[in-house]
Design a protein around this motif. Structure first.
Motif, PDB file in Angstrom:
ATOM      1  N   SER A   1      11.392  14.020  30.263  1.00 46.89           N
ATOM      2  CA  SER A   1      12.557  13.176  29.962  1.00 46.89           C
ATOM      3  C   SER A   1      13.879  13.884  30.211  1.00 46.89           C
ATOM      4  CB  SER A   1      12.507  12.704  28.508  1.00 46.89           C
ATOM      5  OG  SER A   1      12.623  13.804  27.606  1.00 46.89           O
ATOM      6  N   LEU A   2      13.869  15.224  30.258  1.00 48.17           N
ATOM      7  CA  LEU A   2      15.093  15.984  30.461  1.00 48.17           C
ATOM      8  C   LEU A   2      15.516  16.027  31.929  1.00 48.17           C
ATOM      9  CD1 LEU A   2      14.280  18.997  28.110  1.00 48.17           C
ATOM     10  CD2 LEU A   2      15.764  17.060  27.612  1.00 48.17           C
ATOM     11  N   LEU A   3      14.702  15.477  32.814  1.00 50.97           N
ATOM     12  CA  LEU A   3      14.981  15.516  34.246  1.00 50.97           C
ATOM     13  C   LEU A   3      15.735  14.266  34.676  1.00 50.97           C
ATOM     14  CD1 LEU A   3      11.415  16.651  35.344  1.00 50.97           C
ATOM     15  CD2 LEU A   3      13.417  18.119  34.976  1.00 50.97           C
ATOM     16  N   ASN A   4      16.820  14.451  35.429  1.00 54.72           N
ATOM     17  CA  ASN A   4      17.581  13.298  35.924  1.00 54.72           C
ATOM     18  C   ASN A   4      16.810  12.528  36.980  1.00 54.72           C
ATOM     19  OD1 ASN A   4      19.847  13.751  34.289  1.00 54.72           O
ATOM     20  ND2 ASN A   4      20.729  15.178  35.752  1.00 54.72           N
ATOM     21  N   ARG A   5      15.989  13.219  37.728  1.00 55.09           N
ATOM     22  CA  ARG A   5      15.096  12.584  38.696  1.00 55.09           C
ATOM     23  C   ARG A   5      13.805  13.373  38.717  1.00 55.09           C
ATOM     24  NH1 ARG A   5      16.707  14.261  44.788  1.00 55.09           N
ATOM     25  NH2 ARG A   5      17.494  16.367  44.397  1.00 55.09           N
TER      26      ARG A   5
ATOM     27  N   PHE B   1      15.647   4.426  28.378  1.00 54.96           N
ATOM     28  CA  PHE B   1      14.342   4.996  28.065  1.00 54.96           C
ATOM     29  C   PHE B   1      14.424   6.521  28.035  1.00 54.96           C
ATOM     30  CE2 PHE B   1       9.751   5.737  29.393  1.00 54.96           C
ATOM     31  CZ  PHE B   1       9.240   5.429  28.139  1.00 54.96           C
ATOM     32  N   ALA B   2      15.155   7.102  28.977  1.00 58.07           N
ATOM     33  CA  ALA B   2      15.325   8.556  28.986  1.00 58.07           C
ATOM     34  C   ALA B   2      16.051   9.028  27.733  1.00 58.07           C
ATOM     35  CB  ALA B   2      16.092   8.982  30.244  1.00 58.07           C
ATOM     36  N   ASP B   3      17.093   8.298  27.333  1.00 54.80           N
ATOM     37  CA  ASP B   3      17.814   8.658  26.107  1.00 54.80           C
ATOM     38  C   ASP B   3      16.880   8.637  24.901  1.00 54.80           C
ATOM     39  OD1 ASP B   3      20.162   8.946  27.491  1.00 54.80           O
ATOM     40  OD2 ASP B   3      21.026   7.039  26.866  1.00 54.80           O
ATOM     41  N   PHE B   4      16.058   7.609  24.837  1.00 52.91           N
ATOM     42  CA  PHE B   4      15.108   7.502  23.736  1.00 52.91           C
ATOM     43  C   PHE B   4      14.130   8.668  23.730  1.00 52.91           C
ATOM     44  CE2 PHE B   4      10.640   6.240  23.109  1.00 52.91           C
ATOM     45  CZ  PHE B   4      10.625   6.210  21.722  1.00 52.91           C
ATOM     46  N   LEU B   5      13.555   8.959  24.897  1.00 46.88           N
ATOM     47  CA  LEU B   5      12.572  10.050  24.987  1.00 46.88           C
ATOM     48  C   LEU B   5      13.206  11.388  24.620  1.00 46.88           C
ATOM     49  CD1 LEU B   5      10.789   9.058  28.310  1.00 46.88           C
ATOM     50  CD2 LEU B   5       9.840   8.879  26.004  1.00 46.88           C
ATOM     51  N   GLN B   6      14.419  11.622  25.078  1.00 49.16           N
ATOM     52  CA  GLN B   6      15.096  12.879  24.757  1.00 49.16           C
ATOM     53  C   GLN B   6      15.366  12.997  23.262  1.00 49.16           C
ATOM     54  OE1 GLN B   6      18.572  13.134  27.295  1.00 49.16           O
ATOM     55  NE2 GLN B   6      17.336  12.703  29.108  1.00 49.16           N
ATOM     56  N   SER B   7      15.767  11.877  22.638  1.00 52.48           N
ATOM     57  CA  SER B   7      15.984  11.900  21.193  1.00 52.48           C
ATOM     58  C   SER B   7      14.693  12.218  20.458  1.00 52.48           C
ATOM     59  CB  SER B   7      16.546  10.550  20.720  1.00 52.48           C
ATOM     60  OG  SER B   7      17.813  10.306  21.261  1.00 52.48           O
ATOM     61  N   ARG B   8      13.592  11.597  20.892  1.00 53.15           N
ATOM     62  CA  ARG B   8      12.291  11.848  20.275  1.00 53.15           C
ATOM     63  C   ARG B   8      11.860  13.307  20.470  1.00 53.15           C
ATOM     64  NH1 ARG B   8       7.630   8.843  19.040  1.00 53.15           N
ATOM     65  NH2 ARG B   8       9.094   7.229  18.382  1.00 53.15           N
ATOM     66  N   LEU B   9      12.067  13.827  21.677  1.00 55.76           N
ATOM     67  CA  LEU B   9      11.698  15.213  21.970  1.00 55.76           C
ATOM     68  C   LEU B   9      12.478  16.180  21.087  1.00 55.76           C
ATOM     69  CD1 LEU B   9      10.294  17.352  23.805  1.00 55.76           C
ATOM     70  CD2 LEU B   9      12.281  17.153  25.335  1.00 55.76           C
ATOM     71  N   ARG B  10      13.791  15.976  20.992  1.00 59.87           N
ATOM     72  CA  ARG B  10      14.615  16.906  20.206  1.00 59.87           C
ATOM     73  C   ARG B  10      14.319  16.807  18.717  1.00 59.87           C
ATOM     74  NH1 ARG B  10      18.550  15.279  24.304  1.00 59.87           N
ATOM     75  NH2 ARG B  10      18.965  17.103  25.622  1.00 59.87           N
ATOM     76  N   PHE B  11      13.891  15.647  18.275  1.00 64.31           N
ATOM     77  CA  PHE B  11      13.555  15.478  16.860  1.00 64.31           C
ATOM     78  C   PHE B  11      12.192  16.080  16.546  1.00 64.31           C
ATOM     79  CE2 PHE B  11      11.439  13.063  13.481  1.00 64.31           C
ATOM     80  CZ  PHE B  11      12.334  13.278  12.429  1.00 64.31           C
ATOM     81  N   ALA B  12      11.217  15.801  17.402  1.00 63.13           N
ATOM     82  CA  ALA B  12       9.842  16.209  17.106  1.00 63.13           C
ATOM     83  C   ALA B  12       9.535  17.639  17.558  1.00 63.13           C
ATOM     84  CB  ALA B  12       8.856  15.234  17.762  1.00 63.13           C
TER      85      ALA B  12
END
Length: 221
Positions: free
Chosen positions: A45-49, A100-111
């Motif tokens: 999720s941290l990748l722009n492409r 979707f990327a914003d969501f995944l990044q938020s989940r990654l940083r939280f978990a």
């Protein structure tokens, strides 16, 4: 949007951290997929492409574990309409929908906050190996791997300025610790040149003085 006068503003304010988006994605999308798919999505999720070799490198740190499985995963995500968009006709490069990327990044940083720097470092290493230096610098800075980022900026500053990207160079240099910039004469000179090009003349002399000091330390340790 019911009861809201500024519906357009409400839509424009949506980000992946918005609780309505988070609830929907968590309950209706991510939770329906296997742990393997969820882990892949979070790590990339941290990748722009995205392309398969890059995803392999980010998700599998050991070279012997990289079996090219990311290509099948990316194709599956696209076919499943999982917010994955192809960027070329060959289906080589993809990106996630920004919400979707914003969501995944938020989940990654939280978990898994401890994973974030390492994922950025793996991405930076892959981009450098493939001569995509701007992306490598961005990920090295995101990982706070300032030594890596400083080395890459030092090596590419002249080319960056020749391309007319003084704003980008100045942003990178301002992100680095002053002590690191001042320890490299060429970085100090590049900093001064970028500021001159952009008309920010106040601190040019200071950076040139730091270049002299750094060069003196290098010549006479």
């Amino acid at each position: 949007m019911q009861g809201r006068e500024d519906a357009a503003g409400f839509i424009a304010a949506f980000t992946g951290s918005n609780r309505y988006i988070l609830d929907y994605l968590a309950e209706q999308v991510l939770s329906r997929h296997s742990p393997e798919v969820q882990n892949f999505l979070l790590q990339t999720s941290l990748l722009n492409r995205l392309c398969a070799p890059l995803c392999d490198a980010v998700t599998s740190p050991q070279a012997e574990e990289r079996m090219g499985s990311s290509q099948a995963m990316l194709e599956m995500l696209e076919q499943a309409n999982l917010f994955t968009v192809p960027l070329d006709q060959e289906r080589r490069w993809y990106r996630y929908h920004h919400l979707f990327a914003d969501f995944l990044q938020s989940r990654l940083r939280f978990a898994y906050p401890e994973r974030v720097p390492e994922l950025h470092r793996r991405a930076a290493d892959w981009y450098e190996r493939n001569s995509l230096i701007a992306e490598a610098i961005d990920h090295a800075l995101a990982a706070q791997d300032h030594a890596h980022a400083g080395r890459l900026i030092d090596q590419s500053a002249e080319a960056i300025l020749m391309r007319g990207e003084a704003h980008t160079l100045l942003h990178w240099l301002d992100t680095l610790p002053d002590a690191l910039v001042h320890s490299r004469p060429r970085l100090c000179v590049s900093h001064a040149l970028a500021m001159m090009i952009l008309g920010q003349l106040d601190a040019v002399e200071l950076h040139l003085q730091e270049a002299d000091k750094s060069l003196a330390r290098t010549t006479h340790p």
